[in-house]
Design a protein around this motif. Structure first.
Motif, PDB file in Angstrom:
ATOM      1  N   VAL A 194       0.822  -1.213   0.000  1.00  0.00           N
ATOM      2  CA  VAL A 194       0.000   0.000   0.000  1.00  0.00           C
ATOM      3  C   VAL A 194       0.857   1.264   0.000  1.00  0.00           C
ATOM      4  N   GLU A 195       1.750   1.406   1.003  1.00  0.00           N
ATOM      5  CA  GLU A 195       2.553   2.623   1.102  1.00  0.00           C
ATOM      6  C   GLU A 195       3.448   2.829  -0.121  1.00  0.00           C
ATOM      7  N   PRO A 196       4.178   1.788  -0.621  1.00  0.00           N
ATOM      8  CA  PRO A 196       4.976   2.011  -1.837  1.00  0.00           C
ATOM      9  C   PRO A 196       4.134   2.460  -3.020  1.00  0.00           C
ATOM     10  N   GLY A 197       2.879   1.943  -3.115  1.00  0.00           N
ATOM     11  CA  GLY A 197       2.007   2.362  -4.208  1.00  0.00           C
ATOM     12  C   GLY A 197       1.631   3.825  -4.116  1.00  0.00           C
ATOM     13  N   ILE A 198       1.407   4.303  -2.885  1.00  0.00           N
ATOM     14  CA  ILE A 198       1.076   5.724  -2.702  1.00  0.00           C
ATOM     15  C   ILE A 198       2.287   6.597  -3.030  1.00  0.00           C
ATOM     16  N   ILE A 199       3.460   6.197  -2.536  1.00  0.00           N
ATOM     17  CA  ILE A 199       4.678   6.977  -2.782  1.00  0.00           C
ATOM     18  C   ILE A 199       5.003   7.023  -4.275  1.00  0.00           C
ATOM     19  N   LYS A 200       4.692   5.955  -4.988  1.00  0.00           N
ATOM     20  CA  LYS A 200       4.962   5.918  -6.422  1.00  0.00           C
ATOM     21  C   LYS A 200       4.210   7.023  -7.158  1.00  0.00           C
ATOM     22  N   SER A 201       3.064   7.449  -6.594  1.00  0.00           N
ATOM     23  CA  SER A 201       2.288   8.504  -7.251  1.00  0.00           C
ATOM     24  C   SER A 201       3.046   9.819  -7.298  1.00  0.00           C
ATOM     25  N   LEU A 202       4.040  10.009  -6.421  1.00  0.00           N
ATOM     26  CA  LEU A 202       4.824  11.239  -6.438  1.00  0.00           C
ATOM     27  C   LEU A 202       5.606  11.398  -7.733  1.00  0.00           C
ATOM     28  N   ASP A 203       5.947  10.265  -8.360  1.00  0.00           N
ATOM     29  CA  ASP A 203       6.719  10.352  -9.593  1.00  0.00           C
ATOM     30  C   ASP A 203       5.916  10.927 -10.754  1.00  0.00           C
ATOM     31  N   LYS A 204       4.592  11.080 -10.564  1.00  0.00           N
ATOM     32  CA  LYS A 204       3.763  11.650 -11.619  1.00  0.00           C
ATOM     33  C   LYS A 204       3.902  13.166 -11.706  1.00  0.00           C
ATOM     34  N   ILE A 205       4.527  13.777 -10.680  1.00  0.00           N
ATOM     35  CA  ILE A 205       4.768  15.223 -10.742  1.00  0.00           C
ATOM     36  C   ILE A 205       5.788  15.499 -11.846  1.00  0.00           C
ATOM     37  N   LYS A 206       5.491  16.434 -12.711  1.00  0.00           N
ATOM     38  CA  LYS A 206       6.356  16.716 -13.849  1.00  0.00           C
ATOM     39  C   LYS A 206       7.645  17.412 -13.399  1.00  0.00           C
ATOM     40  N   LYS A 207       8.694  17.239 -14.204  1.00  0.00           N
ATOM     41  CA  LYS A 207       9.970  17.880 -13.886  1.00  0.00           C
ATOM     42  C   LYS A 207       9.837  19.400 -13.861  1.00  0.00           C
ATOM     43  N   SER A 208       9.015  19.916 -14.757  1.00  0.00           N
ATOM     44  CA  SER A 208       8.866  21.369 -14.830  1.00  0.00           C
ATOM     45  C   SER A 208       8.176  21.936 -13.606  1.00  0.00           C
ATOM     46  N   GLU A 209       7.524  21.081 -12.801  1.00  0.00           N
ATOM     47  CA  GLU A 209       6.847  21.553 -11.605  1.00  0.00           C
ATOM     48  C   GLU A 209       7.790  21.616 -10.406  1.00  0.00           C
ATOM     49  N   PHE A 210       8.969  21.039 -10.524  1.00  0.00           N
ATOM     50  CA  PHE A 210       9.964  21.139  -9.461  1.00  0.00           C
ATOM     51  C   PHE A 210      10.731  22.453  -9.590  1.00  0.00           C
ATOM     52  N   LEU A 211      11.262  22.882  -8.477  1.00  0.00           N
ATOM     53  CA  LEU A 211      12.086  24.088  -8.460  1.00  0.00           C
ATOM     54  C   LEU A 211      13.198  23.866  -7.452  1.00  0.00           C
ATOM     55  N   ALA A 212      14.375  24.429  -7.729  1.00  0.00           N
ATOM     56  CA  ALA A 212      15.499  24.258  -6.811  1.00  0.00           C
ATOM     57  C   ALA A 212      16.161  25.589  -6.536  1.00  0.00           C
ATOM     58  N   ILE A 213      16.551  25.785  -5.288  1.00  0.00           N
ATOM     59  CA  ILE A 213      17.384  26.921  -4.892  1.00  0.00           C
ATOM     60  C   ILE A 213      18.770  26.350  -4.595  1.00  0.00           C
ATOM     61  N   VAL A 214      19.775  26.827  -5.315  1.00  0.00           N
ATOM     62  CA  VAL A 214      21.113  26.247  -5.256  1.00  0.00           C
ATOM     63  C   VAL A 214      22.067  27.244  -4.593  1.00  0.00           C
ATOM     64  N   PHE A 215      22.873  26.741  -3.670  1.00  0.00           N
ATOM     65  CA  PHE A 215      23.818  27.560  -2.913  1.00  0.00           C
ATOM     66  C   PHE A 215      25.238  27.074  -3.158  1.00  0.00           C
ATOM     67  N   THR A 216      26.189  27.959  -2.931  1.00  0.00           N
ATOM     68  CA  THR A 216      27.602  27.574  -3.058  1.00  0.00           C
ATOM     69  C   THR A 216      28.171  27.091  -1.735  1.00  0.00           C
ATOM     70  N   LYS A 217      27.335  26.973  -0.687  1.00  0.00           N
ATOM     71  CA  LYS A 217      27.759  26.444   0.609  1.00  0.00           C
ATOM     72  C   LYS A 217      26.761  25.401   1.081  1.00  0.00           C
ATOM     73  N   ASP A 218      27.267  24.466   1.892  1.00  0.00           N
ATOM     74  CA  ASP A 218      26.397  23.379   2.344  1.00  0.00           C
ATOM     75  C   ASP A 218      25.467  23.820   3.469  1.00  0.00           C
ATOM     76  N   LYS A 219      25.749  24.963   4.117  1.00  0.00           N
ATOM     77  CA  LYS A 219      24.864  25.478   5.156  1.00  0.00           C
ATOM     78  C   LYS A 219      24.901  26.995   5.098  1.00  0.00           C
ATOM     79  N   VAL A 220      23.745  27.581   4.843  1.00  0.00           N
ATOM     80  CA  VAL A 220      23.626  29.036   4.757  1.00  0.00           C
ATOM     81  C   VAL A 220      22.807  29.505   5.947  1.00  0.00           C
ATOM     82  N   VAL A 221      23.433  30.332   6.820  1.00  0.00           N
ATOM     83  CA  VAL A 221      22.794  30.779   8.059  1.00  0.00           C
ATOM     84  C   VAL A 221      22.364  32.236   7.919  1.00  0.00           C
ATOM     85  N   ILE A 222      21.125  32.522   8.321  1.00  0.00           N
ATOM     86  CA  ILE A 222      20.560  33.861   8.253  1.00  0.00           C
ATOM     87  C   ILE A 222      20.415  34.407   9.670  1.00  0.00           C
TER      88      ILE A 222
END
Length: 880
Positions: A194-222
């Motif tokens: 059951v749970e793997p079947g539900i999680i598999k539905s996440l793969d239906k999200i299109k690549k264009s719907e993802f977004l990433a914020i990329v940093f030049t450091k592994d930890k950015v503190v504000i």
């Protein structure tokens, strides 16, 4: 008939149409040209197109040459024979002289392309990037609500099952979920389906719907004012924070004094990028943005990756917050789900394989967590030559190490000295090793240690020092002085005399070793026998307690106590069984003990190259290796002994299978052929049933019957016989022969019945008049006449048994293993051994498997010819 010959003559009997010939010619020429083009365009090889040209030419000749008209009708049969018989035979022979197998499955061109395009190294000159991925909030919310609904349903199902169990067993018992089979099954269904079947539905999200914020450091503190600060560890181990500054700032003054405290070091500016999917490029393209722009892009999205961005509050909370995980809480009842980037398996795999994040034209390869490293191709072409990427210093690398194609081994290699690849022959001293018999697989380390002590006591190592050996070994044979070589050979003869003297004492050493070992085993066996005795007492006590518990009122506690006691009894019995097996194996090992002997010294010539073996390059390529596969079978220490064992067992298996099935089939045929036997038609039907059932079904059925632990045979007869898993291999071999007897005797009975009925009864009447006994009639009349009729069939049965893959593999899969690291098992025959070589789970070696297949062919061919010859099967042809 007028007496005139009606011989077929094409020029008189066949009417042909010139237009039909032209049309047929055009069709075959066009088809042939198209086929040649397609094959050459794909493989760029001339061999197959050459055979197509020959085939089309032969077809055209059969169309235009009247004398070849008959081949129009024979051509389909010829093609079928060529494709399904001749081609496989020639291809098998061809493969036997190559290294075709794991690591060498590609042609040279394909392997070169794979090495140049499929290998990557991390570019240390470019710092990594760290990304936070975001997904659409509405779709994540839909997933969470769906997951929670399904999880609540699963929890309610578990509660209902537990409630029903309590009603039927005990209303006042504390339940352990995993001890109730239906509850455990329901939980497993949730986790596995059951749970793997539900999680598999996440793969239906299109690549264009993802977004990433990329940093030049592994930890950015504000900080509280919304500025980026850097986390810095000072020399005394304290954590300090300093504001991030642009990377164009001037270095701090003060020279070496500025480096005394890391806090004063100039921090590097933190750069931030927005990564959005570009459909045309099929990748994520990065655009530099400011800190204030982040909320604008991710305000209506959900973060699904490891955190990079922290506020001071979040940082302090994460450092001081203790884990909320309660080890006593069943995780199944948790109704919260934390989405991670790994849940988007297809998307994550796409990142790893296609490297879709790009920055300034460079691709980044996903590494650990949310870290992305710049990558460079490991190999490149320069001036038509292949070079390997080599580190120049800690941050720079370049293609400076040349790669060579070693067509002798089918590998791409670099050399240890940087010079071009070369092979040469060297002398090697071989000897003073412990060697065993032809059929011995494993070494006896204890016996070897015992002999090493004897060698030390007799000073053998000091006696066999070979003077001048350094002038011969590890040198190119073309540079070795003939006088030095003759001197070494003379010294080897002297050393071998000492080895012979030592080997002559092996019988005495063996007696000493066995005597000492028996004393050691005696005390150990007594100790283990006492352990077995103590456990038997425990089993008796547990059985008494079990009898008392069974008298208690029904309930959950009673159910669990009975289950626990039965488990303890079974465990103690299994431990005793294993201990007794160890005692038996220990005694059997001494009974069959073979003392190794020392091999004599000899000079061997070996092939050597300047290849750098410490840095292999994969994959290799397809290459011709001559007779290497054939010589390997009889010279490799890890292959020769197993092969010889398998060969001997194959011959025994084939011979015994044919003899026993024929003997039993003939015996039953003689009984059922008796005229006064009542109900013989019913008996014949019953005994034919094993032959009527598909053999693979029967073999699998017998595999269950003979199972050591829960097989019908052992349970019904209350036996403890390791039919299929006896480590010595004796019982598994007997089991294979018995099952094959069950499968084979009905066929032998049928053909023997037919042959018996063809014998003239008057011969037996005459024998009765002459006073011959029944046994004499069988020996002098029945058996000889049967063998004349059935001889070819018995020869064919022997060949079939020799290659009876299903009869072995379906029952035992060749098990049990002969020894650790040895491929064939005790019950493997040559065909199943060949199969394991060619289609192994971890490695394949088609070349070696083909070589063994050719050897099997010659063995069967020779044996078959001799059997035909000695059974007078060719008698009719000779008298013709």
């Amino acid at each position: 008939m007028n007496g005139v010959s009606d011989k077929f003559t094409p020029d008189k009997k066949v009417k042909s149409s010139g237009i039909g010939k032209i049309i047929a010619t055009a069709i075959f020429v066009i088809l042939g040209a198209l086929l040649i083009y397609l094959i050459y365009d794909k493989f760029h090889k001339l061999l197959v197109p050459f055979f197509i040209v020959l085939g089309i030419g032969f077809i055209l000749m059969s169309i235009w040459v009247k004398g070849l008209y008959i081949y129009r009708y024979m051509l389909p049969a010829i093609l079928i024979i060529l494709i399904f018989t001749v081609y496989p035979i020639f291809y098998t022979v061809y493969i036997a002289f190559t290294n075709y197998g794991t690591g060498h499955l590609m042609t040279l061109d394909d392997a070169r392309t794979e090495v140049l395009t499929g290998k990557w190294d991390v570019d240390g000159s470019v710092l990594p990037l760290y990304a936070e991925f975001y997904a659409p909030k509405d779709k994540i919310d839909n997933f969470i609500s769906n997951w929670k609904a399904k999880k609540n349903d699963a929890i309610e199902n578990v509660k209902e099952i537990k409630s029903d169990f309590i009603k039927k067993n005990s209303k006042n018992s504390d339940l352990a979920d995993d001890d109730i089979e239906l509850v455990a099954a329901e939980k497993n269904k949730w986790y596995d389906e059951v749970e793997p079947g539900i999680i598999k539905s996440l793969d239906k999200i299109k690549k264009s719907e993802f977004l990433a914020i990329v940093f030049t450091k592994d930890k950015v503190v504000i900080d509280a004012e919304g500025k980026i600060i850097d986390k810095i560890e000072t020399n005394d181990g304290d954590i300090e924070y300093t504001e991030s500054v642009p990377d164009t700032a001037e270095p701090a003054a003060g020279g070496d004094a500025a480096t005394e405290n890391v806090q004063e070091a100039e921090p590097v500016k933190t750069l931030i990028y927005l990564a959005k999917y570009d459909n045309e490029k099929n990748s994520y393209v990065l655009t530099e943005i400011g800190l204030d722009d982040i909320k604008k892009y991710v305000g209506d999205m959900v973060r699904i990756s490891d955190k990079v961005l922290y506020t001071e509050d979040e940082l302090s909370a994460s450092e001081s917050e203790e884990s909320a995980y309660d080890s006593d809480t069943d995780e199944f009842y948790n109704t919260n789900y934390m989405i991670t980037f790994g849940d988007f398996s297809d998307f994550e795999n796409g990142l790893k394989e296609k490297c879709p994040i790009e920055l300034n034209g460079g691709s980044y390869l996903k590494g650990v967590g949310n870290e992305f490293m710049k990558k460079k191709r490991s190999f490149a072409l320069k001036d038509g030559k292949m070079y390997k990427l080599t580190m120049i210093n800690e941050t720079e690398s370049d293609y400076t190490t040349e790669v060579y194609e070693d067509k002798k081994t089918g590998k791409f290699v670099t050399t240890v000295d940087g010079s071009p690849l070369k092979h040469w022959n060297e002398y090697k001293l071989d000897g003073m090793n412990f060697v065993y018999g032809t059929f011995d697989i494993s070494a006896n380390t204890e016996a070897e240690s015992f002999l090493n002590d004897k060698m030390a006591n007799e000073g053998l190592n000091e006696k066999v020092v070979i003077e001048g050996i350094d002038n011969v070994i590890n040198k190119d044979i073309t540079t070795v002085n003939a006088g030095d070589l003759n001197t070494v050979k003379a010294n080897i003869l002297k050393a071998n005399k000492y080895i012979s003297e030592f080997n002559s004492k092996l019988a005495k050493f063996k007696k000493e070793y066995i005597t000492a070992k028996k004393e050691e085993n005696k005390s150990l066996n007594l100790e283990q026998a006492q352990i077995v005795k103590d456990k038997k007492v425990q089993i008796v006590e547990l059985n008494k307690r079990l009898a008392l518990v069974k008298r208690e009122p029904a309930g959950y506690n009673r159910y669990m106590d009975i289950k626990d006691l039965n488990n303890q009894i079974v465990q103690l019995k299994n431990e005793n069984k294993q201990t007794l097996k160890e005692i038996k194996a220990r005694n059997l090992m001494l009974d069959n003990f073979k003392m190794p002997k020392l091999s004599k010294f000899k000079i061997k010539v070996i092939d050597v190259s300047n290849t750098d073996y410490e840095n292999p390059i994969e994959p290799g390529f397809f290459a011709h290796v001559g007779f290497h596969n054939f010589t390997k079978i009889f010279t490799s220490k890890t292959l020769t002994a197993p092969f010889m064992r398998v060969f001997v067992w194959t011959v025994i298996w084939s011979a015994v299978s044919v003899i026993t099935s024929f003997a039993m089939g003939l015996m039953l045929a003689l009984v059922f052929n008796a005229g006064d036997l009542k109900g013989k038609f019913l008996y014949r039907t019953l005994f034919i049933l094993p032959y009527a059932i598909p053999s693979f079904v029967s073999v699998l059925m017998w595999g269950g019957f003979l199972n050591d632990d829960f097989g019908v045979v052992n349970l019904a007869l209350k036996l403890d016989i390791p039919w299929l898993l006896d480590p010595s291999g004796i019982m598994p071999k007997i089991s294979c022969l018995l099952v094959n007897l069950w499968l084979g005797f009905p066929y032998m009975m049928i053909i023997s019945l037919g042959a018996l009925q063809s014998i003239d009864s008057s011969m037996y009447e005459a024998a009765d008049v002459d006073g011959a006994s029944k046994f004499q009639q069988f020996r002098l009349i029945t058996l000889p006449l049967l063998l004349i009729t059935l001889g070819p069939m018995l020869v064919g049965s022997f060949a079939f048994a020799f290659n009876n893959f299903g009869g072995i593999y379906l029952l035992t899969m060749g098990r049990p293993v002969m020894d650790a690291g040895v491929l064939p098992g005790h019950t493997d025959i040559l065909i199943s051994f060949t199969y394991k070589l060619a289609f192994g789970e971890n490695e394949t070696d088609y070349g070696l498997a083909s070589a063994i297949a050719i050897i099997v062919f010659f063995i069967i061919g020779t044996i078959t010819f001799l059997q035909f010859k000695f059974t007078n099967t060719f008698k009719e042809v000779d008298n013709a």
